[in-house]
Design a protein around this motif. Structure first.
Motif, short mmCIF file in Angstrom:
data_model
loop_
_atom_site.label_atom_id
_atom_site.label_comp_id
_atom_site.label_asym_id
_atom_site.label_seq_id
_atom_site.Cartn_x
_atom_site.Cartn_y
_atom_site.Cartn_z
N LEU A 146 84.79 -35.32 27.56
CA LEU A 146 84.59 -35.70 28.95
C LEU A 146 85.89 -36.23 29.55
CD1 LEU A 146 81.27 -37.71 28.49
CD2 LEU A 146 81.49 -35.31 29.19
N ASN A 147 86.24 -35.74 30.75
CA ASN A 147 87.42 -36.29 31.42
C ASN A 147 87.04 -37.57 32.16
OD1 ASN A 147 86.14 -35.50 33.80
ND2 ASN A 147 87.52 -33.76 34.17
N GLN A 148 87.99 -38.16 32.85
CA GLN A 148 87.75 -39.45 33.49
C GLN A 148 86.73 -39.35 34.63
OE1 GLN A 148 91.50 -41.20 34.63
NE2 GLN A 148 91.92 -41.89 32.54
N GLN A 149 86.51 -38.14 35.13
CA GLN A 149 85.51 -37.94 36.18
C GLN A 149 84.12 -37.67 35.59
OE1 GLN A 149 88.67 -36.25 36.32
NE2 GLN A 149 89.25 -38.09 37.45
N GLY A 150 84.02 -37.67 34.26
CA GLY A 150 82.75 -37.43 33.62
C GLY A 150 82.39 -35.96 33.48
N GLU A 151 83.36 -35.08 33.74
CA GLU A 151 83.12 -33.64 33.61
C GLU A 151 83.31 -33.22 32.15
OE1 GLU A 151 84.88 -32.19 37.91
OE2 GLU A 151 86.28 -32.66 36.28
N CYS A 152 82.44 -32.35 31.68
CA CYS A 152 82.55 -31.87 30.30
C CYS A 152 83.47 -30.66 30.27
CB CYS A 152 81.17 -31.50 29.76
SG CYS A 152 81.19 -31.08 28.00
N LEU A 153 84.55 -30.76 29.48
CA LEU A 153 85.54 -29.69 29.39
C LEU A 153 85.52 -28.99 28.04
CD1 LEU A 153 88.62 -31.36 31.13
CD2 LEU A 153 86.71 -30.11 32.15
N GLY A 154 84.69 -29.47 27.12
CA GLY A 154 84.62 -28.86 25.80
C GLY A 154 83.79 -29.72 24.88
N ILE A 155 83.95 -29.50 23.58
CA ILE A 155 83.19 -30.28 22.59
C ILE A 155 84.02 -30.44 21.31
CG2 ILE A 155 80.96 -29.45 23.43
CD1 ILE A 155 81.51 -28.12 20.18
N GLU A 204 77.87 -45.14 11.48
CA GLU A 204 78.54 -45.64 12.67
C GLU A 204 80.06 -45.48 12.58
OE1 GLU A 204 77.93 -49.39 15.56
OE2 GLU A 204 78.61 -49.96 13.55
N TYR A 205 80.62 -45.72 11.41
CA TYR A 205 82.07 -45.60 11.25
C TYR A 205 82.53 -44.18 11.55
CZ TYR A 205 86.47 -44.75 8.86
OH TYR A 205 87.74 -44.33 8.57
N LYS A 206 81.89 -43.19 10.94
CA LYS A 206 82.31 -41.80 11.16
C LYS A 206 82.08 -41.38 12.61
CE LYS A 206 81.83 -40.03 6.42
NZ LYS A 206 81.26 -41.19 5.72
N LEU A 207 80.98 -41.82 13.19
CA LEU A 207 80.74 -41.50 14.60
C LEU A 207 81.83 -42.12 15.49
CD1 LEU A 207 76.86 -41.89 14.85
CD2 LEU A 207 78.18 -39.76 14.95
N ALA A 208 82.27 -43.33 15.14
CA ALA A 208 83.33 -43.98 15.92
C ALA A 208 84.63 -43.20 15.82
CB ALA A 208 83.53 -45.41 15.43
N VAL A 209 84.94 -42.68 14.64
CA VAL A 209 86.14 -41.84 14.48
C VAL A 209 86.03 -40.61 15.38
CG1 VAL A 209 87.46 -40.39 12.88
CG2 VAL A 209 86.61 -42.62 12.13
N LEU A 210 84.86 -39.99 15.40
CA LEU A 210 84.67 -38.79 16.20
C LEU A 210 84.76 -39.08 17.70
CD1 LEU A 210 81.80 -37.09 14.17
CD2 LEU A 210 84.25 -36.57 14.10
N VAL A 211 84.21 -40.21 18.12
CA VAL A 211 84.33 -40.59 19.54
C VAL A 211 85.79 -40.82 19.90
CG1 VAL A 211 83.78 -42.36 21.25
CG2 VAL A 211 81.99 -41.51 19.72
N ALA A 212 86.52 -41.50 19.03
CA ALA A 212 87.95 -41.72 19.28
C ALA A 212 88.68 -40.39 19.40
CB ALA A 212 88.55 -42.56 18.15
N ALA A 213 88.33 -39.44 18.54
CA ALA A 213 88.94 -38.11 18.61
C ALA A 213 88.65 -37.45 19.95
CB ALA A 213 88.44 -37.24 17.46
N CYS A 214 87.43 -37.60 20.45
CA CYS A 214 87.08 -37.02 21.76
C CYS A 214 87.91 -37.64 22.88
CB CYS A 214 85.60 -37.25 22.04
SG CYS A 214 84.48 -36.24 21.06
N ILE A 215 88.04 -38.96 22.84
CA ILE A 215 88.74 -39.66 23.92
C ILE A 215 90.21 -39.25 23.97
CG2 ILE A 215 89.53 -41.95 24.64
CD1 ILE A 215 86.80 -43.03 23.68
#
Length: 219
Positions: A178-187, A200-211
């Protein structure tokens, strides 16, 4: 950004844990740089192109440069994405991970695999309602919601539709980019050969990767 992302995706994990993993990822990016991957082996597709024939590879490699202009900027961007993928591997030990961007390809909008590690897999996922019926990747992109399946056999036994590429996969997570406007540009897509892998730890790593990955998607 973390709070907004978690709320948008309907993920219930600690913001503090994600912030810690984002700091770890940034430190890794400061000290590591992998080469961009411009071609890779891909599996044969079954009848109608809906399923990969796992273990049967096409003779010719897939050329990412047919879909992304190769220049100094895209070289840098894909290098950063490949480095993020390597960090996910190091931090989580999951068996497969990929970063996809929604782009026009072969006449339609598709998810294009830009960086990954693990077994060869299909490079393109058509963004269509028909494909969304069985593809977690497309469902995640279209819904902009996290999909966490920690026990695929149970999920399928309970009636869930599931697109199988590697039969060894027992758990999967797909998260939107998601970009800063909340638009989905990929996965992003992460897969594990063991059930109940994604805590939770692995999910947090994946969220960080997305950001971070959203910052390096090529134009």
């Amino acid at each position: 950004m973390i709070s907004t992302y978690l709320s948008h995706c309907n993920l219930s994990i600690s913001e503090a844990v994600v912030a810690g993993q984002l700091a770890e990822l940034d430190a890794y990016l400061d000290t590591h740089s992998l080469s961009a991957t411009w071609s890779y082996q891909i599996p044969e597709l079954g009848e109608g192109g809906s399923c990969s024939l796992f273990g049967n590879l096409q003779e010719a490699p897939f050329l990412l440069s047919d879909f992304v202009s190769r220049n100094s900027e895209s070289e840098r961007q894909l290098s950063r994405l490949q480095t993020i993928a390597e960090y996910v591997k190091t931090a989580t030990g999951v068996d497969w991970f990929g970063i996809y961007q929604a782009r026009p390809a072969e006449g339609i909008q598709q998810l294009l695999k830009l960086a990954y590690y693990g077994a060869p897999s299909r490079p393109l996922f058509p963004i269509t309602e028909a494909f969304a019926a069985t593809s977690n990747n497309i469902q995640t992109y279209m819904s902009e919601q996290a999909r966490v399946i920690n026990n695929i056999p149970d999920y399928v036994a309970q009636g869930g539709e599931y697109y199988t590429c590697d039969p060894k996969v027992q758990a999967e997570v797909c998260l939107p980019l998601l970009n800063q406007q909340g638009e989905c540009l990929g996965i992003i897509d992460a897969e594990a050969f063991e059930q109940e892998c994604f805590d939770e730890y692995k999910l947090a790593v994946l969220v960080a990767a997305c950001i971070r990955a959203i910052e390096y998607l090529p134009s």
